[in-house]
Design an enzyme around this catalytic site. Structure first.
Site, PDB file in Angstrom:
ATOM      1  CG  ASP A  51      -2.127   1.037   1.374  1.00 46.52           C
ATOM      2  OD1 ASP A  51      -1.918   1.988   0.654  1.00 46.52           O
ATOM      3  OD2 ASP A  51      -3.160   0.717   1.499  1.00 46.52           O
TER       4      ASP A  51
ATOM      5  CG  LEU B 112      -0.696   2.150  10.091  1.00 47.44           C
ATOM      6  CD1 LEU B 112      -1.434   0.807   9.963  1.00 47.44           C
ATOM      7  CD2 LEU B 112       0.094   2.188  11.288  1.00 47.44           C
ATOM      8  CG  HIS B 113      -4.538   4.043   5.174  1.00 41.95           C
ATOM      9  ND1 HIS B 113      -5.620   3.444   5.047  1.00 41.95           N
ATOM     10  CD2 HIS B 113      -3.617   3.370   4.243  1.00 41.95           C
ATOM     11  CE1 HIS B 113      -5.472   2.637   4.049  1.00 41.95           C
ATOM     12  NE2 HIS B 113      -4.254   2.566   3.618  1.00 41.95           N
ATOM     13  N   GLY B 114      -5.868   4.510   8.427  1.00 38.74           N
ATOM     14  CA  GLY B 114      -7.230   4.387   9.111  1.00 38.74           C
ATOM     15  C   GLY B 114      -7.745   2.861   8.889  1.00 38.74           C
TER      16      GLY B 114
ATOM     17  CB  ALA C   9      -4.845   1.596  11.872  1.00 36.51           C
TER      18      ALA C   9
END
Length: 166
Positions: free
Chosen positions: A10, A14-16, A19
Site C-alpha cells: 500500500d 498505515l492508515h485508518g 489500522a
C-alpha cells in the site's frame, strides 16, 4: 520466523482502514512497516505511529531489518501485519524467506509512468514484472481495501487488461 498474517502493499502504508480493520480482524501482535525511505524520515514515522491502533506495537524499519528479524528466534511465532510501499519491497521480503501464500494490494499511487488497473491500483511495467515473479512463486495476489471487501484477483486483471499473457 515471523507469522505474517498479512503482507500488504500500500503506497499509503498505515492508515485508518488498515489500522482499524485489518489489525482487528487478523488479531496481530504488532505491525511492521518495512520501508527504507520511511525509516529515515522522522515526520512520516511520526504520522504512521499516530495512525496505529492504541496498544498495538508498531515498528517502522528498513526492509533489511525485517529480514534479520525474521531469522531471529526471539520473534518466532510473532503474529504480524507486514506493510510495504511497493511490489519490489514485497519481492525482496519473499526472496529473503518471508513466507506468505498471498499478498494483499491496497493501493498503488498513479503517476505518468503507470496504468490504472482498478480504482486504487496503478502499475508500471516494472511492477508488472515483479508481480509475474511473485505469481511464479505461487503467491496469490489480491486487491482488497478492507477484509470485508470481495478480493479481486490482480493476476486475472493483468491478463484481462492485456498487460501479461499466460
Amino acid at each position: 520466523m515471523l507469522q505474517v498474517q498479512l503482507l500488504r502493499i500500500d503506497s499509503r502504508l498505515l492508515h485508518g482502514q488498515v489500522a482499524t480493520n485489518w489489525a482487528r480482524v487478523l488479531k496481530i501482535d504488532r505491525i511492521i512497516v518495512a520501508s527504507d525511505s520511511v525509516a529515515q524520515d522522522a515526520i512520516r514515522k511520526t504520522l504512521i505511529k499516530q495512525a496505529s491502533p492504541p496498544g498495538l506495537r508498531t515498528h517502522i524499519v528498513p526492509v533489511q531489518k525485517v529480514i534479520r528479524i525474521n531469522q531471529d528466534s526471539r520473534f518466532d511465532g510473532e503474529k504480524v501485519l507486514l506493510l510495504v510501499e511497493s511490489p519490489q519491497d514485497a519481492l525482496r521480503l519473499i526472496l529473503s524467506g518471508i513466507e506468505v501464500s498471498r499478498i494483499n494490494i491496497g493501493s498503488l499511487s498513479f503517476d505518468n509512468s503507470k496504468k490504472m488497473i482498478s480504482d486504487t491500483v496503478a502499475v508500471s511495467q516494472r511492477d508488472i514484472q515483479v508481480f509475474q515473479l511473485l505469481h511464479q512463486h505461487e503467491i496469490q495476489l489480491e486487491i482488497r481495501k478492507v477484509s470485508s471487501d470481495n478480493p479481486k484477483d490482480l493476476w486475472q486483471i493483468l491478463i484481462d487488461k492485456h498487460l501479461i499473457t499466460e
